[in-house]
Design a protein around this motif. Structure first.
Motif, PDB file in Angstrom:
ATOM      1  N   ARG A  45     -15.236  22.888 -46.675  1.00 51.05           N
ATOM      2  CA  ARG A  45     -16.292  23.510 -47.492  1.00 51.05           C
ATOM      3  C   ARG A  45     -17.140  22.489 -48.244  1.00 51.05           C
ATOM      4  O   ARG A  45     -18.221  22.815 -48.724  1.00 51.05           O
ATOM      5  N   GLU A  46     -16.661  21.255 -48.380  1.00 47.41           N
ATOM      6  CA  GLU A  46     -17.433  20.207 -49.053  1.00 47.41           C
ATOM      7  C   GLU A  46     -18.641  19.753 -48.235  1.00 47.41           C
ATOM      8  O   GLU A  46     -19.542  19.125 -48.777  1.00 47.41           O
ATOM      9  N   ILE A  47     -18.655  20.057 -46.953  1.00 43.95           N
ATOM     10  CA  ILE A  47     -19.770  19.663 -46.088  1.00 43.95           C
ATOM     11  C   ILE A  47     -20.924  20.635 -46.335  1.00 43.95           C
ATOM     12  O   ILE A  47     -20.756  21.850 -46.180  1.00 43.95           O
ATOM     13  N   TYR A  51     -21.591  27.002 -44.097  1.00 46.84           N
ATOM     14  CA  TYR A  51     -21.902  28.168 -44.908  1.00 46.84           C
ATOM     15  C   TYR A  51     -20.625  28.871 -45.349  1.00 46.84           C
ATOM     16  O   TYR A  51     -20.494  29.277 -46.494  1.00 46.84           O
ATOM     17  N   ASN A  52     -19.677  29.026 -44.399  1.00 49.24           N
ATOM     18  CA  ASN A  52     -18.437  29.732 -44.690  1.00 49.24           C
ATOM     19  C   ASN A  52     -17.399  29.369 -43.643  1.00 49.24           C
ATOM     20  O   ASN A  52     -17.722  28.764 -42.623  1.00 49.24           O
ATOM     21  N   LEU A  53     -16.166  29.770 -43.880  1.00 48.55           N
ATOM     22  CA  LEU A  53     -15.088  29.593 -42.912  1.00 48.55           C
ATOM     23  C   LEU A  53     -14.580  30.956 -42.490  1.00 48.55           C
ATOM     24  O   LEU A  53     -14.569  31.897 -43.284  1.00 48.55           O
ATOM     25  N   GLY A  54     -14.161  31.060 -41.243  1.00 49.24           N
ATOM     26  CA  GLY A  54     -13.604  32.301 -40.726  1.00 49.24           C
ATOM     27  C   GLY A  54     -14.573  33.022 -39.815  1.00 49.24           C
ATOM     28  O   GLY A  54     -15.787  32.840 -39.906  1.00 49.24           O
ATOM     29  N   VAL A  96     -21.970  27.794 -39.640  1.00 50.04           N
ATOM     30  CA  VAL A  96     -22.856  26.729 -40.095  1.00 50.04           C
ATOM     31  C   VAL A  96     -24.223  27.288 -40.461  1.00 50.04           C
ATOM     32  O   VAL A  96     -24.615  28.366 -40.006  1.00 50.04           O
ATOM     33  N   GLU A  97     -24.920  26.552 -41.289  1.00 47.67           N
ATOM     34  CA  GLU A  97     -26.274  26.929 -41.686  1.00 47.67           C
ATOM     35  C   GLU A  97     -27.219  26.730 -40.503  1.00 47.67           C
ATOM     36  O   GLU A  97     -27.073  25.772 -39.730  1.00 47.67           O
TER      37      GLU A  97
END
Length: 155
Positions: A45-47, A51-54, A96-97
């Motif tokens: 999440r630091e990257i 945007y999110n995980l999962g 990802v964004e």
């Protein structure tokens, strides 16, 4: 079931501690899978491009869990780990964004996760597998937030 990893035993065979061993080698350390999963989740999440995980369903359950008191923050959402005695493997599902270079983002995630897990636990990370499940579009957040605003009335 949570698995743990342990370091070597430093007893001298009679059950007594080996006093010639350095202090850091006396005793054992157990690291639970959930600890490694939390570290990996936070590092991913630091990257900025993450945007999110999962996956979709995982994120939906995570959103519900966050609204329930005591449900937790879902730091391990989208993270699966396997921890052995000296090694760990990490699987991540990420969103990802839009506009991010996915290959570069995956490399950044992999590097950050490996560095964080190895630094904090002393385990060797043998692999970090990344599955990009979705791309977050800038207008998706506005439409989600807009539906909440439509239900409200200002007096």
């Amino acid at each position: 079931m949570t698995e743990t990893t342990q370091r070597r035993d430093t007893t001298d065979g009679t059950g007594k501690q080996d006093r010639t061993a350095p202090p850091e080698a006396r005793g054992s350390t157990a690291i639970a899978d959930t600890v490694v999963a939390k570290i990996a989740g936070m590092a991913a999440r630091e990257i900025p491009e993450v945007y999110n995980l999962g996956g979709g369903i995982t994120r939906a359950f995570g959103a519900v869990r966050q609204r329930v008191p005591g449900g937790g923050t879902g730091v391990t959402q989208g993270v699966k780990v396997e921890v052995g005695e000296r090694q760990a493997a990490v699987d991540l599902n990420v969103v990802v964004e839009y506009g991010a270079a996915i290959a570069d983002t995956a490399a950044d995630i992999r590097t950050n996760v490996i560095n964080a897990v190895e630094r904090m636990t002393g385990l060797e990370v043998v692999e970090v597998n990344i599955a990009v499940d979705d791309v977050h579009l800038p207008d998706e957040e506005e439409s989600e937030g807009g539906s909440e605003q439509e239900g409200r009335r200002v007096a």
